[in-house]
Design a protein around this motif. Structure first.
Motif, short mmCIF file in Angstrom:
data_model
loop_
_atom_site.label_atom_id
_atom_site.label_comp_id
_atom_site.label_asym_id
_atom_site.label_seq_id
_atom_site.Cartn_x
_atom_site.Cartn_y
_atom_site.Cartn_z
N GLU A 174 0.69 -1.28 -0.25
CA GLU A 174 0.04 -0.12 -0.02
C GLU A 174 1.10 1.51 -0.09
O GLU A 174 0.23 1.87 -0.40
N GLN A 175 1.98 1.07 0.33
CA GLN A 175 2.65 1.99 0.41
C GLN A 175 3.42 2.52 -0.56
O GLN A 175 3.63 4.29 -1.18
N GLN A 176 3.81 1.23 -1.41
CA GLN A 176 4.48 1.82 -2.31
C GLN A 176 3.11 2.28 -3.73
O GLN A 176 3.72 2.97 -4.18
N LYS A 177 2.15 2.00 -3.65
CA LYS A 177 1.40 2.41 -4.86
C LYS A 177 0.89 3.97 -4.19
O LYS A 177 1.04 4.65 -4.98
N GLN A 178 0.76 4.37 -2.63
CA GLN A 178 0.45 5.46 -2.48
C GLN A 178 1.24 6.77 -2.74
O GLN A 178 1.38 7.56 -3.15
#
Length: 147
Positions: free
Chosen positions: A74-78
């Motif tokens: 999720e952090q990479q997507k954000q």
């Protein structure tokens, strides 16, 4: 001559007992990536009995991981969303934004994936989600620098 079944000699099948079903379920829960042969070694139950216990009694089947382009946290997507948003804002503020972009030569990036489809398969019940695996292959990469 009679058409009725007569008692058969030999041992009755006792491999599919509740004890063996629980033993095999415990073995599978410890490591879902085991093959039937490995379960046979650990349980001491015959191959065909293990196969029937897994499919009929436990209702599990061997499922290979589904290939997806990339597995991102999720952090990479954000982070990707934020980067694109800031680039969009930069372009809206400066119409000459793309004149500041310098691209480099393309080069090949080799990505090694040591796990085969068979190795990635695991025992799953129909209700459980299917496993996912990132598709990793040889691809061409471009380098972009901003001035």
């Amino acid at each position: 001559m009679s058409i009725d079944d007569q008692a058969c000699s030999g041992q009755p099948t006792t491999a599919r007992t509740n004890e063996n079903v629980e033993k095999i379920q415990k073995i599978i829960l410890e490591d879902q990536w085991q093959t039937i042969e490995e379960v046979v070694e650990k349980s001491g139950v015959t191959w065909s009995s293990v196969q029937r216990i897994l499919s009929e009694d436990l209702g599990v089947r061997r499922v290979a991981a589904k290939f997806v382009p990339r597995l991102l946290t999720e952090q990479q997507k954000q982070g990707r969303v934020e980067s694109c948003t800031s680039l969009k804002e930069e372009f809206q503020n400066d119409p000459n934004f793309f004149s500041k972009v310098i691209t480099g030569d393309k080069s090949w990036c080799y990505v090694y994936d040591p796990e085969t489809k068979q190795q990635s398969s695991q025992w799953k019940t129909p209700a459980s989600p299917h496993p996912k695996k990132a598709r990793q292959t040889l691809r061409q990469c471009a380098f972009v620098f901003l001035m």
